[in-house]
Design a protein around this motif. Structure first.
Motif, PDB file in Angstrom:
ATOM      1  N   ILE A  63       0.853  -1.185   0.000  1.00 12.89           N
ATOM      2  CA  ILE A  63       0.000   0.000   0.000  1.00 12.89           C
ATOM      3  C   ILE A  63       0.890   1.236   0.000  1.00 12.89           C
ATOM      4  N   PHE A  64       0.745   2.078  -1.019  1.00 13.17           N
ATOM      5  CA  PHE A  64       1.525   3.307  -1.116  1.00 13.17           C
ATOM      6  C   PHE A  64       0.692   4.467  -0.570  1.00 13.17           C
ATOM      7  N   LEU A  65       1.263   5.192   0.386  1.00  8.98           N
ATOM      8  CA  LEU A  65       0.541   6.254   1.082  1.00  8.98           C
ATOM      9  C   LEU A  65       1.024   7.645   0.680  1.00  8.98           C
ATOM     10  N   ASP A  66       1.749   7.754  -0.440  1.00  7.90           N
ATOM     11  CA  ASP A  66       2.296   9.055  -0.828  1.00  7.90           C
ATOM     12  C   ASP A  66       1.193  10.065  -1.141  1.00  7.90           C
ATOM     13  N   ARG A  67       0.036   9.606  -1.595  1.00  9.04           N
ATOM     14  CA  ARG A  67      -1.049  10.537  -1.937  1.00  9.04           C
ATOM     15  C   ARG A  67      -1.697  11.162  -0.709  1.00  9.04           C
ATOM     16  N   TYR A  68      -1.378  10.656   0.475  1.00  5.86           N
ATOM     17  CA  TYR A  68      -1.959  11.189   1.704  1.00  5.86           C
ATOM     18  C   TYR A  68      -0.950  11.993   2.530  1.00  5.86           C
ATOM     19  N   LEU A  69       0.245  12.229   1.988  1.00  7.60           N
ATOM     20  CA  LEU A  69       1.289  12.942   2.712  1.00  7.60           C
ATOM     21  C   LEU A  69       1.142  14.449   2.565  1.00  7.60           C
ATOM     22  N   GLU A  70       1.495  15.166   3.603  1.00  9.29           N
ATOM     23  CA  GLU A  70       1.366  16.621   3.604  1.00  9.29           C
ATOM     24  C   GLU A  70       2.264  17.269   2.559  1.00  9.29           C
ATOM     25  N   ILE A  71       3.424  16.683   2.282  1.00 12.48           N
ATOM     26  CA  ILE A  71       4.356  17.267   1.320  1.00 12.48           C
ATOM     27  C   ILE A  71       3.807  17.196  -0.108  1.00 12.48           C
ATOM     28  N   ASN A  72       2.798  16.345  -0.332  1.00 11.91           N
ATOM     29  CA  ASN A  72       2.227  16.187  -1.676  1.00 11.91           C
ATOM     30  C   ASN A  72       0.828  16.786  -1.793  1.00 11.91           C
ATOM     31  N   LYS A  73       0.390  17.568  -0.812  1.00 13.17           N
ATOM     32  CA  LYS A  73      -1.013  17.993  -0.794  1.00 13.17           C
ATOM     33  C   LYS A  73      -1.355  18.947  -1.945  1.00 13.17           C
ATOM     34  N   THR A  74      -0.400  19.738  -2.429  1.00 16.09           N
ATOM     35  CA  THR A  74      -0.702  20.636  -3.546  1.00 16.09           C
ATOM     36  C   THR A  74      -1.049  19.842  -4.805  1.00 16.09           C
ATOM     37  N   VAL A  75      -0.243  18.817  -5.101  1.00 15.98           N
ATOM     38  CA  VAL A  75      -0.493  17.981  -6.277  1.00 15.98           C
ATOM     39  C   VAL A  75      -1.756  17.149  -6.087  1.00 15.98           C
ATOM     40  N   VAL A  76      -1.938  16.602  -4.895  1.00 12.18           N
ATOM     41  CA  VAL A  76      -3.083  15.726  -4.634  1.00 12.18           C
ATOM     42  C   VAL A  76      -4.390  16.508  -4.724  1.00 12.18           C
ATOM     43  N   ARG A  77      -4.389  17.747  -4.247  1.00 13.59           N
ATOM     44  CA  ARG A  77      -5.609  18.563  -4.330  1.00 13.59           C
ATOM     45  C   ARG A  77      -6.026  18.785  -5.777  1.00 13.59           C
ATOM     46  N   LYS A  78      -5.050  19.028  -6.636  1.00 15.05           N
ATOM     47  CA  LYS A  78      -5.358  19.202  -8.062  1.00 15.05           C
ATOM     48  C   LYS A  78      -5.905  17.915  -8.662  1.00 15.05           C
ATOM     49  N   LYS A  79      -5.308  16.790  -8.291  1.00 18.96           N
ATOM     50  CA  LYS A  79      -5.783  15.503  -8.803  1.00 18.96           C
ATOM     51  C   LYS A  79      -7.198  15.219  -8.327  1.00 18.96           C
ATOM     52  N   ARG A  80      -7.496  15.550  -7.081  1.00 16.74           N
ATOM     53  CA  ARG A  80      -8.827  15.299  -6.547  1.00 16.74           C
ATOM     54  C   ARG A  80      -9.871  16.150  -7.264  1.00 16.74           C
ATOM     55  N   GLU A  81      -9.533  17.395  -7.564  1.00 18.75           N
ATOM     56  CA  GLU A  81     -10.453  18.250  -8.308  1.00 18.75           C
ATOM     57  C   GLU A  81     -10.682  17.707  -9.717  1.00 18.75           C
ATOM     58  N   GLU A  82      -9.605  17.190 -10.331  1.00 14.84           N
ATOM     59  CA  GLU A  82      -9.733  16.623 -11.674  1.00 14.84           C
ATOM     60  C   GLU A  82     -10.621  15.374 -11.655  1.00 14.84           C
ATOM     61  N   VAL A  83     -10.417  14.518 -10.666  1.00  9.94           N
ATOM     62  CA  VAL A  83     -11.240  13.313 -10.528  1.00  9.94           C
ATOM     63  C   VAL A  83     -12.697  13.696 -10.289  1.00  9.94           C
ATOM     64  N   LYS A  84     -12.923  14.725  -9.476  1.00 10.82           N
ATOM     65  CA  LYS A  84     -14.283  15.173  -9.183  1.00 10.82           C
ATOM     66  C   LYS A  84     -14.988  15.651 -10.454  1.00 10.82           C
ATOM     67  N   ARG A  85     -14.285  16.409 -11.297  1.00  8.80           N
ATOM     68  CA  ARG A  85     -14.884  16.887 -12.548  1.00  8.80           C
ATOM     69  C   ARG A  85     -15.197  15.727 -13.495  1.00  8.80           C
ATOM     70  N   LEU A  86     -14.282  14.764 -13.567  1.00  9.15           N
ATOM     71  CA  LEU A  86     -14.507  13.614 -14.443  1.00  9.15           C
ATOM     72  C   LEU A  86     -15.701  12.779 -13.982  1.00  9.15           C
ATOM     73  N   MET A  87     -15.842  12.615 -12.678  1.00 12.00           N
ATOM     74  CA  MET A  87     -16.978  11.844 -12.150  1.00 12.00           C
ATOM     75  C   MET A  87     -18.298  12.566 -12.404  1.00 12.00           C
ATOM     76  N   GLN A  88     -18.284  13.888 -12.254  1.00  6.04           N
ATOM     77  CA  GLN A  88     -19.497  14.650 -12.541  1.00  6.04           C
ATOM     78  C   GLN A  88     -19.860  14.557 -14.018  1.00  6.04           C
ATOM     79  N   LYS A  89     -18.843  14.600 -14.882  1.00  2.00           N
ATOM     80  CA  LYS A  89     -19.082  14.471 -16.319  1.00  2.00           C
ATOM     81  C   LYS A  89     -19.642  13.101 -16.645  1.00  2.00           C
ATOM     82  N   ARG A  90     -19.116  12.050 -16.015  1.00  2.00           N
ATOM     83  CA  ARG A  90     -19.619  10.700 -16.264  1.00  2.00           C
ATOM     84  C   ARG A  90     -21.063  10.554 -15.817  1.00  2.00           C
ATOM     85  N   GLU A  91     -21.374  11.126 -14.651  1.00  2.00           N
ATOM     86  CA  GLU A  91     -22.745  11.033 -14.148  1.00  2.00           C
ATOM     87  C   GLU A  91     -23.715  11.780 -15.060  1.00  2.00           C
TER      88      GLU A  91
END
Length: 239
Positions: free
Chosen positions: A193-221
């Motif tokens: 299990i890789f936990l790099d996506r939950y680390l504080e040092i990566n939160k800027t990149v992860v936040r962008k990825k989460r927003e992108e995933v959210k838009r894609l899911m809304q588009k799919r729905e």
């Protein structure tokens, strides 16, 4: 003796409760050992400082001072030894740190907390990363005050221990029956299990990825909803 043993055997506990108690026992044992080691070291230092020596001539005194200086350079200072003794091995092995960032009634806050076991919900999740994402990503807080910016918080690991305990919450309270029920749903997880996506040092990149995933899911729905409406209209026309 027999009554106590039979009582302890009848008191059933799940894995998480047993682990909590085990870590508490080990932590207490290390604390007792640290206090004893520190007390022994203080006695040794006290005895060395109270040693009485006989008068000596200037030449022998000079030689002894040189030996004493060399000896003191090799010996740790009182503060450093005290720090080493006070370190509890349980914290370095099983305890991590998490940063909690959020906003409450328009006021931003950030604080750090220590944890020994990380709780994960089982109900509603099929994979462990889904549960980890839900436990760390933005969660709304009901502050009782409406506004443009919702109140909520997100969690980021700042320090992960060498041994990380993931506590699966498999019990939920049934309000209609008034009892706690066990959740037997399967929660899948890989061997690594890789936990790099939950680390504080990566939160800027992860936040962008989460927003992108959210838009894609809304588009799919929206596409699924549009496809369903088209299918209903076609069937309605045929009828």
């Amino acid at each position: 003796g027999g009554g106590e043993s039979s009582q302890s055997c009848s008191n059933q506990q799940d894995v998480s409760e047993f682990t909590h108690k085990l870590l508490d026992w080990l932590e207490e044992a290390f604390n007792i050992r640290a206090v004893n080691d520190k007390s022994k070291y203080c006695d040794i230092v006290k005895n060395e400082n109270n040693d009485e020596s006989e008068p000596m001539d200037s030449e022998s005194e000079k030689m002894d001072k040189e030996k004493e200086t060399t000896h003191e350079d090799k010996m740790p200072t009182s503060s450093s030894t005290s720090h080493e003794v006070d370190v509890n091995q349980m914290y370095s092995l099983f305890y991590g740190k998490v940063e909690i960032d959020g906003r409450n009634q328009g006021i931003e806050f950030s604080r750090k907390e220590q944890f020994g076991q990380w709780p994960l919900q089982v109900n509603g999740f099929k994979h462990i990363h889904d549960s980890l994402e839900a436990s760390t990503a933005f969660q709304a807080i009901d502050s009782g005050v409406g506004g443009a910016a919702p109140s909520g918080q997100e969690r980021w690991f700042t320090l992960l221990p060498p041994v990380l305990f993931l506590e699966l919450s498999r019990f939920q309270f049934n309000t209609s029956k008034g009892v706690a029920e066990k959740i037997n749903n399967t929660l899948e997880f890989p061997q690594e299990i890789f936990l790099d996506r939950y680390l504080e040092i990566n939160k800027t990149v992860v936040r962008k990825k989460r927003e992108e995933v959210k838009r894609l899911m809304q588009k799919r729905e929206s596409q699924k909803a549009a496809g369903l409406l088209s299918e209903v209209r076609v069937r309605g026309g045929r009828v």
